[in-house]
Design a protein around this motif. Structure first.
Motif, PDB file in Angstrom:
ATOM      1  N   LEU A 185       0.858  -1.211  -0.120  1.00 16.19           N
ATOM      2  CA  LEU A 185       0.053  -0.176   0.061  1.00 16.19           C
ATOM      3  C   LEU A 185       0.774   1.051  -0.188  1.00 16.19           C
ATOM      4  O   LEU A 185       1.772   1.246   0.857  1.00 16.19           O
ATOM      5  CB  LEU A 185      -1.015   0.056   1.149  1.00 16.19           C
ATOM      6  CG  LEU A 185      -1.772   1.431   1.288  1.00 16.19           C
ATOM      7  CD1 LEU A 185      -2.738   1.532   0.128  1.00 16.19           C
ATOM      8  CD2 LEU A 185      -2.529   1.241   2.702  1.00 16.19           C
ATOM      9  N   VAL A 197      -1.338  -6.427   1.709  1.00 12.46           N
ATOM     10  CA  VAL A 197      -3.007  -5.811   1.612  1.00 12.46           C
ATOM     11  C   VAL A 197      -3.625  -6.568   0.787  1.00 12.46           C
ATOM     12  O   VAL A 197      -3.321  -6.632  -0.411  1.00 12.46           O
ATOM     13  CB  VAL A 197      -2.647  -4.279   1.571  1.00 12.46           C
ATOM     14  CG1 VAL A 197      -4.242  -3.664   1.555  1.00 12.46           C
ATOM     15  CG2 VAL A 197      -2.061  -3.815   2.659  1.00 12.46           C
ATOM     16  N   ILE A 200      -8.662  -2.317  -0.071  1.00 12.14           N
ATOM     17  CA  ILE A 200      -8.490  -1.036   0.446  1.00 12.14           C
ATOM     18  C   ILE A 200      -9.949  -0.511   0.050  1.00 12.14           C
ATOM     19  O   ILE A 200     -10.384  -0.816  -0.928  1.00 12.14           O
ATOM     20  CB  ILE A 200      -7.500  -0.115  -0.204  1.00 12.14           C
ATOM     21  CG1 ILE A 200      -7.286  -0.021  -1.629  1.00 12.14           C
ATOM     22  CG2 ILE A 200      -6.163  -0.440   0.247  1.00 12.14           C
ATOM     23  CD1 ILE A 200      -6.496   0.838  -2.258  1.00 12.14           C
ATOM     24  N   LEU A 208      -8.386  -0.621   5.276  1.00 14.44           N
ATOM     25  CA  LEU A 208      -7.826  -1.800   4.674  1.00 14.44           C
ATOM     26  C   LEU A 208      -8.051  -3.006   5.360  1.00 14.44           C
ATOM     27  O   LEU A 208      -8.174  -2.843   6.655  1.00 14.44           O
ATOM     28  CB  LEU A 208      -6.549  -1.464   4.130  1.00 14.44           C
ATOM     29  CG  LEU A 208      -5.201  -1.281   5.298  1.00 14.44           C
ATOM     30  CD1 LEU A 208      -4.702  -2.416   5.712  1.00 14.44           C
ATOM     31  CD2 LEU A 208      -4.481  -0.118   5.222  1.00 14.44           C
TER      32      LEU A 208
END
Length: 448
Positions: A185, A197, A200, A208
């Protein structure tokens, strides 16, 4: 009056909460909705988006409606300052909308032909911006995604220079975030925040999910973890509250100040948050109406059945009745007509074949509309008076300037006359001096 004709219709339950000073929750005469409250709209709603003080919805036919503040034209209609019920955005009737987004004072949509439009910020009619595959908004900017990311701000479109390959992007109130192909991210331009991640989400604060299904949100330049045990699939964060959907589409609402959590019993299909208000899409219901009397009986029965579903903890759910005749026909009363179809996914226009009785609410909204029009006329008269005063002041300034210039001109003429007189006096004095010297020489010669 009764009729044997039956009408099939669809309704959608919206659940709203938070700031409502400009009716952005779709409820009139209530500045703040402190409990998750249900409103029922006679249409199939498939998407919602919340701005600062307005809300957008998309129907199953791809039509866009809006309610709340229209201070800078963000509702896409003219001659309305506030709409407490959904009104259709003008100028896009022939477009099939598949996605919407909302900012502080502007609104956006994306069509099925990948055309991106925006209105608001003192532009009422939707304007085509560019082709795009996706759109999202911050408070004062819009991001269009096509072959790369483009930012539209202050009516200027610019290409964003990002060196990484972008797999996903999201917006907070003031920042752009994106995931690269390694699931890292970044905050634009290239500020790396966290690895691993999985997803989002846009909102006033970015939120997230990590690959371990841990939930974070980004506030004050740091990531803050939210401790929720269930598996999470979606989230959105406003300034005061957060909504998290679990794998069963059950919602958990969190007060960000107290960190108090409350799980709701209903299933929700979509969620959205503005700066200070939340909206969730609940059940979509199919039904039919035999006649006006039966409809009124059903409304009375529904009002009798309304009850508080949560008695403790945060924000119990309550039900608020909205009358359907207020949602039909006239845009002046901030109402809208809706379509229904016998198909579950489509709607046709409901045609009522009997004379409607004007209710106290109709009179109230008519008086409210007339009062609003009177207020606009008074404001226009005040503005015209200010313009006249300003014109008179400007005219007086011009008169004063001309008077001053005329005075200066006269002073200039008097000065020239005075200079001529001085020169004449000087010449007379020289003549007297010459005459004096001449007589003095004559006197001296005679004396010798």
């Amino acid at each position: 009056m009764t009729t044997d004709q039956s009408f099939e219709y669809f309704t959608t339950d919206l659940y709203v909460m938070g700031d409502n000073k400009e009716s952005q929750c779709g409820i009139d005469n209530q500045d703040y909705v402190n409990k998750l409250t249900k409103i029922n709209l006679p249409m199939v709603i498939r998407e919602i988006a919340c701005g600062l003080e307005h809300t957008l919805i998309v129907t199953n036919e791809g039509q866009v409606y809006a309610f709340g503040s229209n201070l800078k034209g963000q509702l896409g209609v003219e001659n309305i300052s506030v709409a407490c019920s959904p009104i259709q955005v003008q100028g896009i009737n022939n477009l099939n909308c598949i996605k919407i987004a909302a900012g502080e004072y502007h609104s956006c949509l994306l069509t099925d032909e990948n055309q991106g439009y925006q209105w608001g910020d003192n532009i009422v009619k939707p304007q085509f911006i560019r082709q795009a595959q996706n759109i999202k908004c911050g408070l004062n900017f819009t991001i269009f995604q096509d072959d790369c990311l483009y930012i539209y701000k202050n009516q200027v479109l610019q290409t964003l220079q990002i060196h990484s390959q972008i797999s996903e992007f999201a917006c907070s109130a003031y920042n752009l975030f994106y995931l690269d192909n390694n699931n890292s991210l970044f905050m634009h331009p290239e500020n790396k925040l966290i690895d691993n991640v999985s997803n989002i989400f846009s909102g006033y604060y970015l939120s997230l999910l990590t690959e371990e299904n841990k939930l974070y949100y980004y506030q004050d330049k740091k990531l803050i973890q939210v401790n929720i045990q269930t598996n999470k699939i979606d989230s959105t964060f406003s300034k005061e509250f957060a909504i998290i959907l679990d794998e069963n589409n059950k919602a958990i609402i969190i007060n960000l100040k107290t960190q108090q959590q409350k799980e709701q019993d209903y299933v929700f299909h979509a969620i959205s948050s503005g700066v200070n208000h939340l909206i969730l899409i609940g059940n979509i219901t199919r039904g039919s109406k035999q006649d006006q009397e039966q409809e009124e009986q059903e409304q009375i029965q529904e009002a009798d059945d309304d009850s508080i579903l949560e008695e403790d903890g945060m924000s119990p759910i309550i039900t608020q009745k909205t009358q359907q005749d207020q949602l039909l026909n006239t845009q002046q009363n901030n109402t809208f007509s809706f379509s229904i179809r016998k198909d579950l996914q489509l709607l046709h226009s409901i045609k009522v074949n009997h004379k409607e009785t004007q209710t106290d609410d109709d009179i109230y909204y008519q008086l409210k509309y007339e009062n609003e029009e009177l207020r606009k006329i008074q404001q226009q008269q005040k503005k015209n008076l200010e313009i006249q005063i300003q014109f008179q002041k400007t005219l007086q300034d011009q008169i004063n300037r001309l008077t001053q210039e005329n005075h200066m001109l006269k002073l200039g003429q008097n000065k020239n006359q005075l200079l001529s007189l001085i020169k004449q006096k000087q010449q007379n004095l020289r003549n007297l001096i010459d005459e004096f010297y001449y007589k003095q020489r004559e006197f001296l010669e005679q004396k010798k």
